[in-house]
Design a protein around this motif. Structure first.
Motif, PDB file in Angstrom:
ATOM      1  N   UNK A   1      -3.037   3.877 -17.772  1.00 26.32           N
ATOM      2  CA  UNK A   1      -2.648   5.173 -18.310  1.00 26.32           C
ATOM      3  C   UNK A   1      -2.789   6.245 -17.233  1.00 26.32           C
ATOM      4  N   UNK A   2      -1.719   6.958 -16.981  1.00 20.64           N
ATOM      5  CA  UNK A   2      -1.729   8.022 -15.984  1.00 20.64           C
ATOM      6  C   UNK A   2      -1.677   7.532 -14.550  1.00 20.64           C
ATOM      7  N   UNK A   3      -1.523   6.232 -14.347  1.00 18.48           N
ATOM      8  CA  UNK A   3      -1.517   5.682 -12.997  1.00 18.48           C
ATOM      9  C   UNK A   3      -0.077   5.557 -12.507  1.00 18.48           C
ATOM     10  N   UNK A   4       0.128   5.907 -11.257  1.00 25.82           N
ATOM     11  CA  UNK A   4       1.430   5.779 -10.628  1.00 25.82           C
ATOM     12  C   UNK A   4       1.364   4.653  -9.602  1.00 25.82           C
ATOM     13  N   UNK A   5       2.349   3.784  -9.608  1.00 23.99           N
ATOM     14  CA  UNK A   5       2.439   2.742  -8.587  1.00 23.99           C
ATOM     15  C   UNK A   5       2.901   3.394  -7.287  1.00 23.99           C
ATOM     16  N   UNK A   6       2.307   2.967  -6.178  1.00 20.71           N
ATOM     17  CA  UNK A   6       2.748   3.390  -4.849  1.00 20.71           C
ATOM     18  C   UNK A   6       3.654   2.278  -4.339  1.00 20.71           C
ATOM     19  N   UNK A   7       4.918   2.602  -4.122  1.00 20.16           N
ATOM     20  CA  UNK A   7       5.917   1.615  -3.735  1.00 20.16           C
ATOM     21  C   UNK A   7       6.404   1.917  -2.323  1.00 20.16           C
ATOM     22  N   UNK A   8       6.408   0.881  -1.472  1.00 18.40           N
ATOM     23  CA  UNK A   8       6.901   0.999  -0.098  1.00 18.40           C
ATOM     24  C   UNK A   8       7.869  -0.150   0.156  1.00 18.40           C
TER      25      UNK A   8
ATOM     26  N   UNK B   1       9.980   9.265 -14.441  1.00 19.51           N
ATOM     27  CA  UNK B   1       9.527  10.132 -13.368  1.00 19.51           C
ATOM     28  C   UNK B   1       9.403   9.295 -12.098  1.00 19.51           C
ATOM     29  N   UNK B   2       9.933   9.803 -11.033  1.00 16.55           N
ATOM     30  CA  UNK B   2       9.829   9.172  -9.729  1.00 16.55           C
ATOM     31  C   UNK B   2       9.645  10.296  -8.704  1.00 16.55           C
ATOM     32  N   UNK B   3       8.612  10.178  -7.887  1.00 15.34           N
ATOM     33  CA  UNK B   3       8.332  11.192  -6.876  1.00 15.34           C
ATOM     34  C   UNK B   3       8.504  10.534  -5.517  1.00 15.34           C
ATOM     35  N   UNK B   4       9.408  11.068  -4.714  1.00  8.55           N
ATOM     36  CA  UNK B   4       9.719  10.458  -3.422  1.00  8.55           C
ATOM     37  C   UNK B   4       8.997  11.169  -2.294  1.00  8.55           C
ATOM     38  N   UNK B   5       8.289  10.385  -1.504  1.00  7.97           N
ATOM     39  CA  UNK B   5       7.671  10.874  -0.286  1.00  7.97           C
ATOM     40  C   UNK B   5       8.528  10.482   0.899  1.00  7.97           C
ATOM     41  N   UNK B   6       7.978  10.625   2.100  1.00  4.44           N
ATOM     42  CA  UNK B   6       8.721  10.221   3.297  1.00  4.44           C
ATOM     43  C   UNK B   6       8.884   8.710   3.366  1.00  4.44           C
TER      44      UNK B   6
ATOM     45  N   UNK C   1       6.459   7.167  -5.686  1.00  2.90           N
ATOM     46  CA  UNK C   1       5.440   7.104  -6.739  1.00  2.90           C
ATOM     47  C   UNK C   1       6.173   7.063  -8.071  1.00  2.90           C
ATOM     48  N   UNK C   2       5.835   6.071  -8.892  1.00  7.54           N
ATOM     49  CA  UNK C   2       6.457   5.948 -10.212  1.00  7.54           C
ATOM     50  C   UNK C   2       5.413   5.440 -11.187  1.00  7.54           C
ATOM     51  N   UNK C   3       5.589   5.703 -12.478  1.00 10.46           N
ATOM     52  CA  UNK C   3       4.594   5.227 -13.445  1.00 10.46           C
ATOM     53  C   UNK C   3       4.369   3.723 -13.331  1.00 10.46           C
ATOM     54  N   UNK C   4       3.111   3.319 -13.303  1.00  9.83           N
ATOM     55  CA  UNK C   4       2.760   1.899 -13.297  1.00  9.83           C
ATOM     56  C   UNK C   4       3.064   1.330 -14.677  1.00  9.83           C
ATOM     57  N   UNK C   5       3.552   0.106 -14.685  1.00  8.00           N
ATOM     58  CA  UNK C   5       3.907  -0.555 -15.946  1.00  8.00           C
ATOM     59  C   UNK C   5       3.150  -1.870 -16.066  1.00  8.00           C
ATOM     60  N   UNK C   6       3.288  -2.493 -17.197  1.00  8.57           N
ATOM     61  CA  UNK C   6       2.677  -3.800 -17.407  1.00  8.57           C
ATOM     62  C   UNK C   6       3.153  -4.825 -16.389  1.00  8.57           C
ATOM     63  N   UNK C   7       4.366  -4.660 -15.884  1.00  4.34           N
ATOM     64  CA  UNK C   7       4.896  -5.577 -14.867  1.00  4.34           C
ATOM     65  C   UNK C   7       4.153  -5.450 -13.536  1.00  4.34           C
ATOM     66  N   UNK C   8       3.463  -4.313 -13.334  1.00  2.00           N
ATOM     67  CA  UNK C   8       2.693  -4.090 -12.103  1.00  2.00           C
ATOM     68  C   UNK C   8       1.264  -4.601 -12.221  1.00  2.00           C
ATOM     69  N   UNK C   9       0.850  -4.952 -13.432  1.00  2.00           N
ATOM     70  CA  UNK C   9      -0.555  -5.270 -13.699  1.00  2.00           C
ATOM     71  C   UNK C   9      -1.107  -6.349 -12.782  1.00  2.00           C
ATOM     72  N   UNK C  10      -0.434  -7.469 -12.682  1.00  2.00           N
ATOM     73  CA  UNK C  10      -0.953  -8.573 -11.873  1.00  2.00           C
ATOM     74  C   UNK C  10      -1.130  -8.143 -10.411  1.00  2.00           C
TER      75      UNK C  10
END
Length: 158
Positions: free
Chosen positions: A41-48, A1-6, A10-19
């Motif tokens: 769990x249930x968290x989405x990473x905000x990517x810019x 799942x990936x949700x695109x804003x302007x 937003x995409x599911x956070x993974x173990x690679x995002x933990x640090x």
């Protein structure tokens, strides 16, 4: 799942995002409002621009008589005040309305978090009321008030 804003994705956070997410939550601008993370769990990473700049999460009440969703978000201090939080919240709120069928979304910042309240207001969230001694301050352990805000689908700002 990936949700695109302007400006954000937003995409599911993974173990690679933990640090990175743990590092962000420890920043003074974030730690004042957020407790240390326990899981993703249930968290989405905000990517810019390809960089994880924070996280956003949602919860859903599915009882048809009370159906609604709620949102929580945090961004790195150096990415605050640039419209990225507004874009992330608007993007997730729009997805919750359009894809998940919610007619109402809530958000509950600390009552003293003026920057967050301004951000949510730009999306269309309206103050509902103060929730007294709603949450513990993650730094002091003292109880602090929260502001309940909500947004009806028809009020979602572009």
């Amino acid at each position: 799942m990936e949700i695109k804003g302007e400006r954000v994705v937003l995409r599911p956070a993974t173990g690679q995002d933990a640090e990175k997410l743990h590092e962000i939550v420890r920043e003074p601008a974030v730690a004042a409002w957020w407790a240390p993370l326990e899981g993703f769990e249930g968290m989405l990473a905000v990517v810019h621009d390809g960089e994880v700049v924070g996280a956003i999460q949602y919860d859903e009440e599915l009882d048809e008589d009370y159906r609604h969703a709620s949102i929580d978000v945090f961004l790195s201090g150096r990415h605050q005040g640039r419209g990225l939080g507004t874009d992330a919240v608007r993007t997730l709120a729009r997805w919750l309305v359009q894809e998940r069928g919610h007619h109402r979304v809530t958000i509950d910042p600390a009552a003293a978090n003026a920057a967050a309240i301004r951000c949510y207001g730009k999306v269309g969230f309206k103050p509902v009321g103060i929730m007294r001694e709603y949450e513990r301050d993650p730094l002091t352990g003292e109880w602090r008030d929260g502001l309940l805000m909500d947004l009806l689908a028809r009020e979602l700002a572009d």
